[in-house]
Structure formats: structure tokens, C-alpha cells
Design an enzyme around this catalytic site. Structure first.
Site: not given
Ligand SMILES: [Zn+2]
Length: 429
Positions: A64, A66-68, A98, A156, A183, A236, A309
Site C-alpha cells: 500500500h 501512494h506514488l503521486r 489515485n 483506495d 478502503h 489499513h 499507506d
Molecule cells: Zn486507504
């Protein structure tokens, strides 16, 4: 190309190995594990890494992250996120969809894989969206994304509210062999909340989110998984009631998995006192009772994986009032130190169990390669110093963002070196 990692304590939960031995790597793959091969001249062409006093584990896997990128490269890029990963001992990470645009089609999936290859650091596995633009309405192109390399699907950050859409998503994902990562949060029940609902939200005058917002979706998705036969993974997990439901469903034979974050194991909603926006995340930090239940669920095997996360945000965005600041904290470079300090040194959770939740546990959850030191596997290896004390200094992070809730914490246990396919990508000493 030969490499010997000598005299380390090799811990590989996938093979129930825990012993002092030498790990032999050849052409980027694990060759063999030999006990007491005190023969330094075994092969003059081998490179030798002295791992005396260190733990030698399979490379960590984070389900989990987030690489943006694409879209918010000022917070993190695929390359900077992958660099943060190897600095934290992670040789494989799963990238949440996302981004801007959302990873809801094969071209974005391919873009992520291409960028990760260019960076040449950790392996990056894209997670595709469940619905188009993660709007919760029409299903995304799961089959095409799977074909392009996506390993799971998730909306997510934007939970699927329509239960009928979720049911169809599970049926579709099941037919294409994809895990559905949930999520779990009822957005109506949690509306307006910025922290956990409880004593501290009352004390601080902030609007709370009741744990029932998470629990009701965990219950719904367990029921839908039973109905559809889909493989689900609860992201999470953060409440006592949710882990109890997962425990019960597993006991009844449902094939589901779940993950916990280091911050939910280490912190409670008491940390919000002082209004540091680096204590704002979704799901929120919970009560001490919830935290104790999570640690118990780690101990009895209800929880399969520790996942960070990792959610980078620019400091200008986090420097807003608590209600207006974005949710999320980074975690790749503190995950092992936090997990080891809190779970092992403080709560006496066995080291092997912690390593299992960072290696073969997550590998099994998404059916990923890796997480093992078995002969023939890619030589993804992480070397750990179990006693090294260090202080969290975000200025030294490889991540582009600095939003950690663990600023200046002294941790015990650190990553010393990370090898990806036999190549050293980090050496801290
Ligand atoms: Zn999440």
C-alpha cells in the site's frame, strides 16, 4: 556474478528458517543457504558481505503505497518513491491508483511500470482502480489492466459506497483473478470527521469519525466476498471490531487478508493533541483499546501484512488548520524501525512474525513473487540491524515529502542494506 552474505542470522518465515548461516547469490538469484561454511576461499570470484550481527531477511513487500505520479510529482515521483522504498528495506511496492489521472486503464498501468523500470530501484506493482476515475459508478477496465501488469484493484481513498457496484466489482475481479483491496469507510457515517470520534475529539473540539464507519464496510465486504467468492484484502484495518470480524471470517474459512499500518500500531488519537496535521490520516488514529486489539491481532496471525499507506503531501499543504489539511503520512523509511521498536522491543512480538508480515505475508495476499529466500527466487534481500538506535530526521529521507508523525522519535532497529535481484541498492554503513 556471485555474492556471499556471510554469518548473518537468516530469517525466512516462508521456509521456517532462523539460523546463523551464509546466503549464496548467483546471477541475481538465491543459490543456497549453507551453515558454517567457514571457507572464505570457497570461491575466489565471489564478492563477500559480512553480515555478522545482522538479520538477513527476504526483501520487504509493501502492499500500500501512494506514488503521486502521474499528476502530483512535486509530492513524490515513481523514482523518488522507489528510492524511499529501498531505503526502508522494501524491494517491492504496490502503487495505489489515485493518481491524476487515476490508474483505471491499461495505458496508465503501463506508464507506471515503464517509469519504475527506468528508475531501476524497487519493483513496482500497479493496483488498478475498481471504478472509472474511482467515482464508484462504472467498473474500470480490470481485464486490460491485469493484462498490462496490475496485481489488484482498489478505489483506495474513495470507498465504493454503492453495494451493488461493489458486488459486481467483486464478481468481475474474481473472474479475472484480481484481489479487491477495500478502503473500508462509510462516507456518510464519517462525513465531516477529521479524527477518531471519542474522548479526544470531544476534548479538542474536532469532528470525529466513529469506528462504525469502518466496521460497517468491513461487515458488508465480508458478506459480499462470501456471496461472490471474490478474494478481498482489507486495507489499513484500524478498529477492534474490524479485526474481530476478520478473525471470525478467517476461522470460518473465508479467503480474505488484511494489513495494518505502522502508525496505527504505534500511535493513538491522543497524538492529535497539539494539532500536528501529521497525525491526520484516513482511517484516523484510533483509541488505545483499538491499538491493543491490533497488536493482539498481529500476535495471533489475524493480520497478514504490515503496509505503510505511504501518502506524501507537500509541507505547504500540511501547514493548514487541522480540519483543512489533507490526510496521510509517509511511512516507507520508518516502517521497519517503528514496527520493530513497538512490536518487538516494546511488546515482545517474535522477530520472525514481524518479518513474516513484511515478506511472505504480503506476497501471499496478492500472489506476488518474492518474500522468500528459497533457492531459485530473485535475490531480493534486506539486511537489518536489530539493535541499532537512530533518530528520525525527515531531512535525510529519500522521499520528496516530509510528512511523518514520527519526527525526532528514537527507534531501535534499522535497515542496513537492500539488494534487488542481487544488486545492492542501499548500504547504510
Ligand atoms: Zn486507504
Amino acid at each position: 556474478m556471485k555474492l556471499v552474505i556471510k554469518n548473518g542470522r537468516i530469517i525466512d518465515p516462508s521456509q521456517q528458517i532462523d539460523k546463523i548461516a551464509d546466503l549464496f547469490i548467483e546471477d541475481g538469484r538465491i543459490a543456497t543457504i549453507v551453515e558454517g561454511s567457514n571457507d572464505d576461499g570457497r570461491d575466489v570470484e565471489s564478492e563477500v558481505f559480512d553480515a555478522s550481527g545482522l538479520i538477513v531477511a527476504p526483501g520487504f513487500i509493501d502492499l500500500h503505497v501512494h506514488l503521486r505520479e502521474p499528476g502530483e510529482e512535486y509530492k513524490e515521483t515513481i523514482a523518488s518513491g522507489a528510492a524511499a522504498a529501498v531505503a526502508g528495506g522494501f524491494t517491492s511496492i504496490c502503487a495505489m491508483p489515485n493518481t491524476r489521472p487515476v490508474n483505471d486503464n491499461a495505458s496508465v498501468t503501463r506508464f507506471i511500470i515503464g517509469k519504475a523500470r527506468e528508475a531501476g530501484l524497487a519493483q513496482v506493482y500497479p493496483i488498478g482502480a475498481i471504478t472509472r476515475e474511482s467515482k464508484g459508478e462504472e467498473l474500470a477496465e480490470m481485464a486490460e489492466m491485469k493484462e498490462a501488469g496490475a496485481v489488484a484493484v482498489s478505489d483506495d481513498g474513495r470507498p465504493v459506497m454503492d453495494s451493488q457496484v461493489m458486488r459486481h466489482a467483486m464478481e468481475y475481479a474474481r473472474d479475472h483473478g484480481l484481489v479487491v483491496v477495500d478502503h473500508c469507510q462509510d462516507l456518510h457515517l464519517a462525513a465531516g470527521g477529521v479524527m477518531n470520534e471519542g474522548r479526544y475529539s470531544t476534548l479538542l473540539g474536532l469532528k470525529g469519525m466513529n469506528g462504525a464507519a469502518e466496521d460497517s464496510h468491513v461487515a458488508r465486504d465480508i458478506m459480499l466476498a462470501e456471496l461472490t467468492g471474490a478474494r478481498i484484502h482489507i486495507a489499513h484495518i484500524s478498529t477492534a471490531a474490524s479485526v474481530e470480524m476478520v478473525r471470525r471470517a478467517k476461522r470460518e474459512g473465508l479467503a480474505l487478508t488484511c494489513e495494518v499500518t505502522p502508525h496505527h500500531l504505534a500511535l493513538t488519537d491522543a497524538a492529535v493533541v497539539g494539532f500536528d496535521t501529521n497525525t491526520k490520516m484516513s482511517p484516523p488514529l484510533r483509541s488505545e483499546e483499538d491499538r491493543a486489539a491490533l497488536i493482539e491481532a498481529v500476535r495471533d496471525g489475524t493480520i497478514d501484512a504490515i503496509a505503510t499507506d505511504h501518502a506524501p503531501h507537500h509541507s505547504d499543504e500540511k501547514m493548514l488548520e487541522y480540519d483543512r489539511a489533507p490526510s496521510g503520512v509517509i511511512g516507507l523509511e520508518t516502517a521497519f524501525g517503528i514496527a520493530f521498536t513497538v512490536l518487538h522491543h516494546s511488546k515482545k512480538v517474535p522477530i520472525t512474525l514481524i518479518i513474516e508480515m513484511l515478506t511472505i505475508g504480503p506476497a501471499r495476499a496478492f500472489s506476488l513473487p518474492g518474500g522468500t529466500l528459497a533457492a531459485g527466487a530473485l535475490a531480493d534481500v534486506t539486511l537489518l540491524d536489530p539493535d541499532c538506535e537512530w533518530t528520525v530526521d525527515p531531512q535525510r529521507f529519500k522521499s520528496k515529502s516530509r510528512n511523518t508523525p514520527f519526527l525526532k522519535w528514537t527507534l531501535r532497529g534499522n535497515v542496513v542494506a537492500t539488494f534487488v535481484a542481487g544488486d545492492e541498492r542501499l548500504r547504510a554503513r
